[in-house]
Design an enzyme around this catalytic site. Structure first.
Site, PDB file in Angstrom:
ATOM      1  CG  PHE A  24      40.524  35.218  36.321  1.00 47.95           C
ATOM      2  CD1 PHE A  24      41.435  35.737  37.230  1.00 47.95           C
ATOM      3  CD2 PHE A  24      39.236  34.940  36.767  1.00 47.95           C
ATOM      4  CE1 PHE A  24      41.068  35.994  38.547  1.00 47.95           C
ATOM      5  CE2 PHE A  24      38.862  35.196  38.083  1.00 47.95           C
ATOM      6  CZ  PHE A  24      39.778  35.721  38.973  1.00 47.95           C
ATOM      7  CG  ASP A  78      36.198  28.763  34.040  1.00 46.59           C
ATOM      8  OD1 ASP A  78      34.999  29.096  34.173  1.00 46.59           O
ATOM      9  OD2 ASP A  78      37.109  29.167  34.787  1.00 46.59           O
ATOM     10  CE  LYS A  84      32.812  36.221  37.491  1.00 46.91           C
ATOM     11  NZ  LYS A  84      34.031  35.621  36.968  1.00 46.91           N
TER      12      LYS A  84
HETATM   13  C1  LIG Z   1      35.033  34.951  37.780  1.00 46.00           C
HETATM   14  C2  LIG Z   1      35.605  33.718  37.204  1.00 46.00           C
HETATM   15  C3  LIG Z   1      35.965  32.636  38.031  1.00 46.00           C
HETATM   16  C4  LIG Z   1      35.940  32.718  39.530  1.00 46.00           C
HETATM   17  O1  LIG Z   1      34.668  32.919  40.031  1.00 46.00           O
HETATM   18  P1  LIG Z   1      34.487  33.399  41.574  1.00 46.00           P
HETATM   19  O2  LIG Z   1      33.021  33.280  41.790  1.00 46.00           O
HETATM   20  O3  LIG Z   1      34.981  34.814  41.634  1.00 46.00           O
HETATM   21  O4  LIG Z   1      35.293  32.484  42.395  1.00 46.00           O
HETATM   22  C5  LIG Z   1      36.405  31.486  37.420  1.00 46.00           C
HETATM   23  N1  LIG Z   1      36.504  31.393  36.085  1.00 46.00           N
HETATM   24  C6  LIG Z   1      36.182  32.413  35.262  1.00 46.00           C
HETATM   25  C7  LIG Z   1      36.299  32.234  33.790  1.00 46.00           C
HETATM   26  C8  LIG Z   1      35.739  33.608  35.798  1.00 46.00           C
HETATM   27  O5  LIG Z   1      35.461  34.626  34.988  1.00 46.00           O
END
Ligand SMILES: *Cc1c(COP(=O)(O)O)cnc(C)c1O
Length: 424
Positions: free
Chosen positions: A146, A231, A260
């Site tokens: 994700f 990520d 986040k």
């Molecule tokens: C939540 C998340 C995103 C996306 O972040 P948003 O602020 O919702 O766009 C990208 N990568 C990972 C691993 C995430 O958990």
């Protein structure tokens, strides 16, 4: 809009159902206030927040140091645009660079933007540094990953729900099974510019890869002259008890994507962090964001970094490690009692509920009624990610509630039926 018979919850739910786009299916809880690990709904009921905004609230609701930083900056200046400098941007970038151990930082707002930015940087690096022929840059991602919701990101998602109806898709991506270095090695081509992976897959259900996987990714990327893009939007900044899950696995990526928790649960704030030989490929006019690097977000981000710099015994990182051990020890006792598997590290757990008992959604609804907020993912998995300010006692409250829900679900059908009938 107001029927006398309506509860405040029902009233808010109707407004949301009628006027908020239906791209979410929230649990029936309408939050009005939050403090630390707790939230209060519009009817005054309190809940232990064991989701913590998918780790955007690693430091809890209204952390005093973060609120103070935000309040101070609100009264000074909140937005300048990048047409000018601001006195929070330079220090913020320097402090993030120092925390992560790289040269440069590119601030954005959301996690998805950090991912998009990382991909743009990797492609440009591929053309300018690696010498990949124009428009041929190739990126490898992991199945069940994700990374957000933009067109390009859903283009390489393996989740039919995330992709369906949103084509045509951005080309140039290949998905390989997560945790399998051989599959990754086999997918590398001379035109591969980056491998984009989560060091721990959050939305997939807190999937921790086999030991040695991330170092193997590093080795494969180094050998093939490919950027390792980690990520860490969800795994980073304390959730696992470390600033970076990649480093905790004993290796290092070329590009880190943060988000986040970086905004302290107060403001969207994300960042791409890399050395100058990578991030330096971007020149003026080639990438940007009106809100990226705004002084309010940077001031909050600096206060977040300050919290993370304390890796002493009383710090939040140490808390996540110690309390993570408490959480996982408690959760291990649910195995075989309605739980098929527990994964995770630090204050982060993915729990597979026995689907014969209940769906993840059903367990989340029951937990909410018991005063504990968690979220389901992929059918029968629930994930726990309480704020790092949670106490051992509160972890006990959460796991006790889970055990009670599971025990209730495991009772013979008739017993449950009688209770439901007598309540009606
Ligand atoms: C939540 C998340 C995103 C996306 O972040 P948003 O602020 O919702 O766009 C990208 N990568 C990972 C691993 C995430 O958990």
């Amino acid at each position: 809009m107001t029927l006398i018979a309506d509860s405040p919850t029902t009233c808010h739910e109707r407004l949301m159902a009628e006027h908020s786009a239906h791209n979410y299916h929230p649990l029936p809880v309408v939050i009005a206030e939050g403090a630390g690990a707790w939230v209060t709904d519009v009817e005054g009921r309190r809940y232990l927040d064991c989701l913590a905004g998918y780790s955007a609230l690693n430091f809890g609701h209204g952390h005093p140091a973060l609120l103070a930083a935000a309040h101070r900056q609100l009264d000074r200046v909140t937005l300048t645009s990048r047409a000018f400098g601001n006195d929070q941007l330079g220090p913020f970038c320097a402090e993030v660079a120092e925390l992560v151990g790289k040269d440069m930082v590119l601030p954005m707002n959301t996690g998805a933007e950090a991912v998009e930015t990382g991909l743009k940087v990797a492609r440009k690096w591929g053309y300018e540094v690696k010498g990949v022929p124009e428009n041929r840059a190739h990126v490898i991602v992991a199945a069940r990953a994700f990374h957000g919701r933009t067109i390009s990101i859903v283009s390489f998602s393996t989740d039919p729900e995330a992709r369906g109806g949103f084509g045509p898709f951005t080309p140039g991506f290949t998905a390989v099974p997560y945790g399998d270095p051989d599959a990754l090695r086999a997918a590398i081509t001379p035109e591969t510019v980056a491998v984009l992976i989560e060091p721990i897959q959050g939305e997939a259900g807190v999937v921790v890869p086999p030991a040695g996987y991330l170092p193997a990714v590093r080795e494969i990327c180094s050998t093939a002259n490919v950027l390792f893009v980690a990520d860490e939007v969800q795994s980073g900044l304390g959730r696992t008890g470390h600033v970076l899950a990649t480093r905790a696995a004993g290796t290092d990526a070329d590009v880190y994507l943060l988000g986040k928790a970086l905004g302290g649960g107060i403001t969207p704030l994300s960042a791409v962090v890399a050395d100058a030989d990578v991030l330096g490929v971007l020149r003026p006019g080639q990438h940007g964001s009106t809100f990226g690097g705004n002084p309010l977000a940077c001031a909050v981000g600096r206060a977040v970094i300050e919290l993370l710099e304390d890796d002493g015994p009383g710090g939040l990182l140490a808390r996540a490690r110690t309390l993570g051990a408490v959480l996982h020890a408690r959760l291990a006792r649910t195995l075989g009692r309605g739980v098929l598997a527990v994964r995770g590290t630090g204050l982060w757990a993915g729990i597979d509920i026995d689907p014969r008992l209940a769906s993840g959604r059903e367990v989340c609804e029951r937990l909410a009624r018991a005063g504990v907020l968690v979220k389901d993912t992929h059918g029968s998995t629930i994930r726990l990610s309480p704020p790092l300010v949670v106490t051992a006692e509160e972890i006990g409250v959460a796991v006790d509630a889970l055990e009670a829900v599971l025990a209730d679900l495991r009772r013979p059908r008739g017993a449950g039926l009688r209770r439901r009938v007598s309540r009606a």
